[in-house]
Structures are given as structure tokens and as C-alpha cells.
Design an enzyme around this catalytic site. Structure first.
Site, PDB file in Angstrom:
ATOM      1  N   ASP A  16       0.985  -1.112   0.070  1.00 33.17           N
ATOM      2  CA  ASP A  16      -0.089  -0.022   0.037  1.00 33.17           C
ATOM      3  C   ASP A  16       1.077   1.224  -0.215  1.00 33.17           C
ATOM      4  O   ASP A  16       1.837   1.299   0.485  1.00 33.17           O
ATOM      5  CB  ASP A  16      -0.769  -0.103   1.325  1.00 33.17           C
ATOM      6  CG  ASP A  16      -1.690   1.131   1.528  1.00 33.17           C
ATOM      7  OD1 ASP A  16      -2.723   1.171   0.638  1.00 33.17           O
ATOM      8  OD2 ASP A  16      -1.628   2.022   2.272  1.00 33.17           O
ATOM      9  N   GLU A  46       0.986  -0.433  -5.200  1.00 30.29           N
ATOM     10  CA  GLU A  46       0.184   0.506  -5.218  1.00 30.29           C
ATOM     11  C   GLU A  46       0.877   2.068  -5.248  1.00 30.29           C
ATOM     12  O   GLU A  46       1.067   2.385  -4.058  1.00 30.29           O
ATOM     13  CB  GLU A  46      -0.929   0.501  -4.113  1.00 30.29           C
ATOM     14  CG  GLU A  46      -2.088   1.426  -4.326  1.00 30.29           C
ATOM     15  CD  GLU A  46      -2.412   2.536  -3.097  1.00 30.29           C
ATOM     16  OE1 GLU A  46      -3.647   3.084  -3.314  1.00 30.29           O
ATOM     17  OE2 GLU A  46      -2.143   2.426  -2.174  1.00 30.29           O
TER      18      GLU A  46
HETATM   19  C1  GLC Z   1      -4.447   3.087   0.166  1.00 32.36           C
HETATM   20  C2  GLC Z   1      -5.733   2.428   0.180  1.00 32.36           C
HETATM   21  C3  GLC Z   1      -6.647   3.289   0.757  1.00 32.36           C
HETATM   22  C4  GLC Z   1      -6.216   3.656   2.222  1.00 32.36           C
HETATM   23  C5  GLC Z   1      -4.837   4.331   1.904  1.00 32.36           C
HETATM   24  C6  GLC Z   1      -4.106   4.912   3.266  1.00 32.36           C
HETATM   25  O1  GLC Z   1      -4.335   3.935  -1.014  1.00 32.36           O
HETATM   26  O2  GLC Z   1      -6.134   1.841  -1.175  1.00 32.36           O
HETATM   27  O3  GLC Z   1      -7.973   2.371   0.892  1.00 32.36           O
HETATM   28  O4  GLC Z   1      -7.184   4.700   2.625  1.00 32.36           O
HETATM   29  O5  GLC Z   1      -3.826   3.780   1.397  1.00 32.36           O
HETATM   30  O6  GLC Z   1      -3.785   3.703   3.933  1.00 32.36           O
END
Ligand code: GLC
Length: 561
Positions: free
Chosen positions: A202, A244
Site C-alpha cells: 500500500d 500501489e
Molecule cells: C491506499 C488504500 C486506501 C487507504 C490509503 C491509506 O490508498 O487503497 O484505501 O485509505 O492507502 O492507507
């Protein structure tokens, strides 16, 4: 579970919320015991890798992306033993499991932060990023613009500001501290030893901070992930890391490194441009961005997706494109969140079945690994009035029974209400009902995934070549791998199009239409002529001319059931 080389390139991912999938112990929340009961459904659907949203101990102020213990399953989801059984049962069905890993920040409830804030001398103090002023790293963008005004928040206990890129209850960890880096390796080891096949990492761009920069995609961040990759490779060969990183093409591509960083990264640049292309009925938003996001190293893959658990993010488009997207897809202000649109796939396209099929046709044949979001295979609706991103996180709809068959509790005990909007009501939009109707979206997705599985190599690993032609509404490309060629033809518009396609290099080849397994007329001297109805599309394998006596090529198998 074994990990044949490049297994992830041939995969179809399914993003699954344990909270939202199936309630096995009747408390209104999904759990591992429940999800185990639904693994056969996922196998039958035709996906092969499950991405689990965060399932760790957490106060759930950001739905689990605010972790308060990395080594525990959230008690509402079950125990570590339940988790182990889930992995075993998934593997037994040839389903691999990739877990979300939130490294950038923790919950403010995490004992590390509690210790850190309570005492400046605490060994944990330096696990976070503190400052006496809120003037450091000025100009770094705020991500959750609807909630946060600054990346600094004053902590009255610590009597200092702490740094956070997301909610102010999610303090960022300090990756300059080697203890933090080591701790994260331990977390990775812990779950990989329990059988996880990889991690969806993430918020990867934000690990380090440096004055005078955007504090995103810094060299130190890349160095950290290269180190992580090397350690994973050494101890757990075959497991993958998926990034991500919601960034512009060149910055996301950098996360593949020199085949020594991430195996996969989500193709954030592509996603909104698919929606722009279908709304404008022109191919170039897709062709331009695909060209910009290629090439990537041979062992790497894009994860491509239409929707996920967050808002449809519009951070990495121009202002003009964002306005256009809002105008087309978020007519009510309540549909917007931060810089994005909080709607599910089917409502986004007014539940237009032809468009839904077209979008999946693109998802399953553009270069990359398709990632489906739970419920979108049913054409599930959303509820934009639920706050934050909850409207796209409602319970999976299994049957027309109470609570859509998700849970047997009284409806008011559900973690979120089920969708009862008349156009998307769970009584008709649910697995049981859609399994019974051969024309349902679910059955269609099952069939198209079966076709794609037969061509997993060419779609997952093949090259792409866009074919020039005169009609801007048509998107036409070849996918090729080891002598196999698939021609993909999409009409992105609501009007029928007639196309003349010049295919001189395929003279005498026969197009085999993949969904119906139908042979089309042989390609001759003249341009090949197609007509495509509104939003219509085809995939053709181009079969080389056969010498009279040989047997049919291996790919001419009967159509799927
Ligand atoms: C990422 C996740 C999201 C979350 C953010 C903070 O973007 O996909 O859902 O709120 O990280 O952890």
C-alpha cells in the site's frame, strides 16, 4: 503452493474484502470462516489469485488501512488458525493469495505510536516523523483533501507535530530508522511463512521524506523496495510484490526497477483513461497511455483494473480531464470524494450491459493482469450516501434472502446496509439469481474468463501492436506471443461502425472468433471489412493457412459451456 516462473503474468486477480464477503459466525461482519465457504464460488468464477484487503488488528478508522498490530488477525475476522485454514483451502483449490501490506503508516492506536508520543526518550520516538513546526516539507500535496488540511498534525501528548500522508490518525513510520525497516521485513516474513503468495504494498511512494522534494518516489524509497525484493527472493522465491503507486507513467514504471523491485504495479494511468475513451468515443486516450506505460521489463506486469475499494481516483489526469470525468460520471456532488468518484462499476455506466461487456473485454485483453473487484461481477450497485468510500464496500450479495444472504443477523447489525436501490436491488442482483440466468452478467463473466484462460499466455505475456485505421471510435490491436496472434477489435461508440482493416501480413489467415469459436472468412488481398454494432467487440485468433492434410491447430477447442 508452487510458484511456476511468471505465474502472476497468467493470473486473473480478485480483490476481496473479508469484512464484506461472507459472515460465517453471524455477527454482521464477514470473516475467514465465511470466506472459506465461498472459495468454490471464486474458483468457479475463473479467477486464480485473491487479493485480500487488510485483515489485521485495527480500529477501522480507515477500514483496516490503520493497523494497530501487524501480527494479529482482526478478532472480528477470526483467529490466526482461521487465516491459516483459509490459505490452505485456497491453495487446495489452486487459488493463490496476495495480502495487503500497509507499510507507510500505522494507526495512532498502535502501541508503537502510543509509546512514541508519551515519552521523547522512548525507543519508539524515532519510529515516527516529528517536528517542532509544521513548516517542514512545504508544498507536499495532501491526498485526502476532503478531510485533511495539512500533512502535519499537532500531538498534544508529544508536544510536537507528526507527519502523515493520509488521515491524521495514521502517523507515517520513519523509514530513515533502520529499526522500522527491519520490523517491516519481520512482518513480511511472518505472513510469508504462513503461506501468503505475495503482497500488495500500500501507498509505496511515500515512505521517505526529503526537504525540497515532493516526498514521493524518492531514491531512498526505491532502495528500500529493492532490498525488500532481494530478501523476499532469497527466502521466499516465487512470491510477488505488487505496488500501489498512484503516479504518472514514468514514476510508476520506475517501481519495476531493473527487474529487481516490484513484480507488478497497478496501472493507475490507464484506468481513468478507459472511462474517458468510452465517454468521448475515441481510442486515443487508451492508445496514448498504453504506449506511455510500455515497455516494461519482461518479468514485470501491470495490474489493470476498472474499479477497486477506493474512489475512482482522478489525481493523475489533467484538470480538464478531471472536469470531464466529473461531468460524465459524477453528476451529483455526493458522488465525488477527494479527487475522485466513489461509485461502483455498474452504476458508473448506468448499468449499460453492452458497456460493461466492452469494459471487461478491454480489461481482459489490454496488456497486464486483470484485477476484478468483488461484487462487480454481479453488476452490484453502490450507495454514495454512506460516507467515505463505504458506498462501494457493502456486503456481497449472495441470494435474495435477508441481508442478501450475506449474514443471518438482524439487518441493523450489518457492518453496512445491503444495496436496496430498485435498479440494483439485491433481490435480483445476487449470486444465486445470476447463476440461474444464463444471460446474467455473472454467467457472462464466467464464460469470458474461460475463454481468456485458454489464451492466458498471449493476453498475459504477449506484445501489443495497435493497428492504424481510419475510424477514431475503433480500438484495434494485435496481441502476440510465441507464434500465436490475437486480433482485438472494439467499437467504443454508441453508433455502428464499418471498418476496413489492412492486414497484408496475415493474407490467407483465418480469423477464429474466440467467444463463439466461429471461423470468419479468410483474409484476402483486399482490406478486411468489419461492421461493429454499438459497443461491440471481438477477439480473433488469426490462424495461419493450413496445409491440407494437417490436423486442426491446438487452440481450436470447442466453445466453453
Ligand atoms: C491506499 C488504500 C486506501 C487507504 C490509503 C491509506 O490508498 O487503497 O484505501 O485509505 O492507502 O492507507
Amino acid at each position: 503452493m508452487d510458484h511456476p516462473p511468471l505465474w502472476y503474468k497468467d493470473a486473473v486477480f480478485y480483490e476481496l474484502s473479508i469484512k464484506g464477503f461472507y459472515d460465517g459466525n453471524h455477527d454482521g461482519y464477514g470473516d475467514f470462516v465465511g470466506a472459506i465457504q465461498k472459495l468454490d464460488y471464486l474458483r468457479d468464477l475463473g479467477v486464480d489469485t485473491l487479493w485480500l484487503l487488510p485483515f489485521y488488528q485495527s480500529p477501522w478508522r480507515d477500514d483496516g488501512y490503520d493497523i494497530s498490530d501487524y501480527y494479529q488477525v482482526h478478532p472480528t475476522y477470526g483467529s490466526l488458525e482461521d487465516f491459516d485454514r483459509f490459505i490452505q483451502e485456497a491453495h487446495r483449490r489452486d487459488l493463490r493469495v496476495v495480502a495487503d501490506l500497509v507499510m507507510n503508516h500505522v494507526s495512532q492506536d498502535h502501541p508503537w505510536f502510543q509509546e512514541a508520543r508519551a515519552d521523547p526518550q522512548s525507543p519508539k520516538r524515532n519510529w515516527f516523523v516529528w517536528s517542532d513546526t509544521d513548516q517542514k516539507y512545504r508544498g507536499v500535496r495532501v491526498i485526502f483533501v476532503d478531510t485533511e488540511r495539512s500533512n502535519w498534525t499537532w500531538d498534544p501528548v508529544a508536544k510536537q507535530y507528526f507527519w502523515h500522508r493520509f488521515y491524521s490518525h495514521q502517523p507515517d513510520l520513519n523509514y530513515d530508522n533502520p529499526e522500522v525497516r527491519e520490523e517491516m521485513f519481520r512482518v513480511v516474513q511472518f505472513w510469508m511463512k504462513r503461506g501468503i503468495d505475495g503482497f500488495r504494498c500500500d501507498a509505496v511512494p511515500y515512505l521517505f521524506e526529503r526537504e525540497g522534494t515532493s516526498c514521493e518516489n524518492l531514491p531512498e524509497t526505491h532502495a528500500f523496495f529493492k532490498d525488500l525484493r532481494a530478501r523476499v527472493e532469497a527466502e521466499f522465491p516465487g512470491r510477488i510484490l505488487l505496488a500501489e503507486a498512484n503516479q504518472w507513467p514514468a514514476d510508476v514504471k520506475a517501481y519495476f526497477g531493473n527487474e529487481d523491485e516490484f513484480h507488478m504495479a497497478f496501472n493507475f494511468p490507464l484506468m481513468p483513461r478507459i472511462f474517458i475513451a468510452i465517454a468521448r468515443e475515441v481510442h486515443h486516450p487508451i492508445t496514448d497511455i498504453v504506449m506511455q506505460t510500455l515497455p516494461i521489463p519482461a518479468t514485470c506486469a501491470w495490474g489493470i483494473f476498472l474499479r477497486n475499494h477506493d474512489e475512482l481516483t482522478l489525481e493523475m489526469v489533467t484538470n480538464e480531464e478531471r472536469d470531464f470525468m466529473y461531468h460524465e460520471y459524477a453528476k451529483l456532488p455526493v458522488m465525488r470524494l477527494n479527487l475522485g468518484i466513489r461509485r461502483r462499476l455498474a452504476p458508473l455506466v448506468d448499468d449499460d450491459r453492452r458497456l460493461l461487456e466492452l469494459l471487461h473485454g478491454l480489461l481482459f485483453s489490454l496488456p497486464g493482469v486483470p484485477v476484478l473487484y468483488y461484487g462487480d461481477e454481479l453488476g452490484m450497485g453502490d450507495n454514495v450516501f454512506l460516507g467515505d468510500r463505504n458506498g462501494v464496500r457493502t456486503p456481497m450479495q449472495w441470494s435474495p434472502d435477508r441481508n442478501a444472504g450475506f449474514s443471518r443477523v438482524d439487518p441493523e447489525m450489518l457492518y453496512l446496509p445491503v444495496i436496496t436501490n430498485p435498479n440494483f436491488h439485491y433481490e435480483s442482483r445476487n449470486v444465486e439469481a445470476e447463476v440461474r440466468l444464463s444471460s446474467s452478467l455473472l454467467r457472462w463473466i464466467q464464460r469470458i474468463l474461460a475463454v481468456r484462460r485458454r489464451y492466458a499466455r498471449v493476453f498475459g505475456r504477449g506484445e501489443i501492436e495497435f493497428l492504424p485505421h481510419a475510424n477514431p471510435s475503433a480500438l484495434i490491436f494485435l496481441r502476440r506471443y510465441e507464434g500465436q496472434t490475437v486480433l482485438c477489435v472494439f467499437n467504443l461508440s454508441r453508433r455502428s461502425v464499418a471498418l476496413e482493416l489492412s492486414l497484408p501480413q496475415f493474407k490467407e489467415y483465418t480469423p477464429l472468433e474466440l467467444r463463439g469459436n466461429t471461423r470468419f472468412p479468410r483474409i484476402g488481398e483486399l482490406p478486411y471489412f468489419f461492421t461493429l454494432g454499438e459497443h461491440e467487440w471481438f477477439w480473433f485468433e488469426l490462424l495461419p493457412p493450413e496445409p491440407a492434410s494437417t490436423s486442426p491447430p491446438p487452440s481450436s477447442v470447442p466453445p466453453s459451456p
